[in-house]
Design a protein around this motif. Sequence first.
Motif, PDB file in Angstrom:
ATOM      1  N   LEU A  82       0.825  -1.211   0.000  1.00 54.20           N
ATOM      2  CA  LEU A  82       0.000   0.000   0.000  1.00 54.20           C
ATOM      3  C   LEU A  82       0.860   1.263   0.000  1.00 54.20           C
ATOM      4  O   LEU A  82       0.437   2.303  -0.522  1.00 54.20           O
ATOM      5  N   ALA A  83       2.061   1.180   0.574  1.00 53.70           N
ATOM      6  CA  ALA A  83       2.990   2.312   0.495  1.00 53.70           C
ATOM      7  C   ALA A  83       3.361   2.563  -0.968  1.00 53.70           C
ATOM      8  O   ALA A  83       3.418   3.711  -1.425  1.00 53.70           O
ATOM      9  N   HIS A  84       3.595   1.492  -1.708  1.00 55.53           N
ATOM     10  CA  HIS A  84       3.900   1.620  -3.139  1.00 55.53           C
ATOM     11  C   HIS A  84       2.680   2.144  -3.895  1.00 55.53           C
ATOM     12  O   HIS A  84       2.813   2.952  -4.832  1.00 55.53           O
ATOM     13  N   TYR A  85       1.505   1.710  -3.500  1.00 52.22           N
ATOM     14  CA  TYR A  85       0.259   2.185  -4.115  1.00 52.22           C
ATOM     15  C   TYR A  85       0.118   3.696  -3.915  1.00 52.22           C
ATOM     16  O   TYR A  85      -0.268   4.427  -4.835  1.00 52.22           O
ATOM     17  N   LEU A  86       0.441   4.172  -2.716  1.00 53.37           N
ATOM     18  CA  LEU A  86       0.386   5.608  -2.430  1.00 53.37           C
ATOM     19  C   LEU A  86       1.367   6.361  -3.328  1.00 53.37           C
ATOM     20  O   LEU A  86       1.030   7.409  -3.901  1.00 53.37           O
ATOM     21  N   HIS A  87       2.586   5.829  -3.451  1.00 58.23           N
ATOM     22  CA  HIS A  87       3.592   6.463  -4.312  1.00 58.23           C
ATOM     23  C   HIS A  87       3.105   6.554  -5.762  1.00 58.23           C
ATOM     24  O   HIS A  87       3.274   7.585  -6.426  1.00 58.23           O
ATOM     25  N   GLN A  88       2.477   5.475  -6.249  1.00 61.81           N
ATOM     26  CA  GLN A  88       1.996   5.451  -7.633  1.00 61.81           C
ATOM     27  C   GLN A  88       0.929   6.505  -7.893  1.00 61.81           C
ATOM     28  O   GLN A  88       0.784   6.979  -9.024  1.00 61.81           O
ATOM     29  N   HIS A  89       0.190   6.891  -6.855  1.00 65.33           N
ATOM     30  CA  HIS A  89      -0.876   7.883  -7.017  1.00 65.33           C
ATOM     31  C   HIS A  89      -0.429   9.289  -6.611  1.00 65.33           C
ATOM     32  O   HIS A  89      -1.246  10.210  -6.566  1.00 65.33           O
ATOM     33  N   SER A  90       0.866   9.464  -6.313  1.00 66.25           N
ATOM     34  CA  SER A  90       1.367  10.762  -5.880  1.00 66.25           C
ATOM     35  C   SER A  90       1.965  11.533  -7.054  1.00 66.25           C
ATOM     36  O   SER A  90       2.129  10.996  -8.158  1.00 66.25           O
ATOM     37  N   THR A  91       2.316  12.784  -6.804  1.00 63.30           N
ATOM     38  CA  THR A  91       2.958  13.604  -7.841  1.00 63.30           C
ATOM     39  C   THR A  91       4.420  13.227  -8.022  1.00 63.30           C
ATOM     40  O   THR A  91       5.086  13.736  -8.920  1.00 63.30           O
ATOM     41  N   ARG A  92       4.942  12.332  -7.168  1.00 57.35           N
ATOM     42  CA  ARG A  92       6.340  11.896  -7.254  1.00 57.35           C
ATOM     43  C   ARG A  92       6.469  10.560  -7.991  1.00 57.35           C
ATOM     44  O   ARG A  92       7.531   9.931  -7.960  1.00 57.35           O
TER      45      ARG A  92
END
Length: 478
Positions: free
Chosen positions: A210-220
Amino acid sequence: MTAFLLLTMSLATSSKVIENIMNHSKPSILIADDDENVLSALTLALKCENYQINKATTPHQVITLLSRKQFSCLLLDLNYTQDTTSGSEGMQLIEAIRNIDSHVPIIAMTGYSSVDIAVEMMKLGANDFIEKPWRNAQLSNKIKQQIERVNIVRRNEKLSQTNALLTNKQQGVIAHSAEMRQVLTQIERIAVSDMNVLFTGENGTGKSMLAHYLHQHSTRNNNSFIAVNMGAITESLFESEMFGHVKGAFTDAKEDRIGRFELASQGTLFLDEIANINLNQQAKLLHILEECKFERVGSHITLEADVRVISATNANLEQLVIEKLFRQDLLYRLNTVEIRIPSLKERVDDIIPLATYFIEQFCQKYRMPTKTLSTEAAQAMMYYQWPGNIRELSHTIERALFLSPEQVIQLTDLNLPTNKATISQSLQEKTLEDIEKQIIIERLQRFGHDPHNTAKSLGLSRSSYYRRLEKYQLTNVQ
């Protein structure tokens, strides 16, 4: 009048901030020569090329500046006051620079150059040379070429070390349950900000995924996602792993190493098992989170820490703060937003879809024909409490694929506790609605979502059946 002064001060501050940002984005050139006229002429020529210029008149000043700042290129005279012809001072300086920074481009300047001196300079680490008097266009081209070259080298070095950390491809997120859909909605909302996030929940609930999922949906998401298991880093290697080191910083430092904060630059740094670091490590981590700056071990050059930090733990950090095992100020830094990940027993609707996903993945991995779950096996999986959560489910499915001699995985292949006492205890912990919903899901799986047969097996009319599907949000469950 007061308002006017405040406005003037605000505009002055804003101008200063903008100036600092612009300077930070400019390539920085260090010019070293003991002739003030040469320094002035080079400064004037290079400022027109939009470079940020620093000047030095002695080898000692060069080493001092280089130990404090990372430069895009060095433009060095070979001869200073002690010796005006041999170039020995400049050669010693090049050698000293290479002990500090193995990559920074060095362009040597001399009015007394020869082929022998040029060859010796290259052996010691210079990248190019130019004769005085120089031509501005030629000098400009040489500087641009060297900056482009070292940028490629540094990008490749960073990519190589990043790839060494990324050994597993991240899987998709399965969220049929209302509990997990709510979590994903929260993650997607927070992702667009730059706030630090703390994931909490039991072991095996999928916090790293889920941490990776958050990264994928971020501006970074176009930059690196670097994950670190904080529990696996020894105290002696903590600074080297997190901040990097330069060659020769300690006995085994045989080459430069890029730390995790630098690898994650402009991306996301995921600190898993954050509660496992000791108070000394916590202090070092807090410092970089507060200052957004760090230095490699053995170096005095300050680097920017432009990262978004996501942490995860299965521990109660508030209790560890009370027990003085975790710093409260660090907790505040990490815990801008806390997201609790539900256990698998709290998201029963996801058990069978997850099991099906793992069956497909492992069958593909081991080149097996795709298998299915029997009704009894699926029912037992939904009753089981899954103390190891998704990780345990994955291992159970992988083992069952090899234990099952047929194309259908049976209850006995799962090796799960399914006695009446276990089921009775499981039922006692559920509400009547939970039990009804669970039975409907099981029948949907058994009859392949055929509405007629599913409704008939439940003793429901078609209208009552569809009302229950709507009530439990099962209309889209496959």
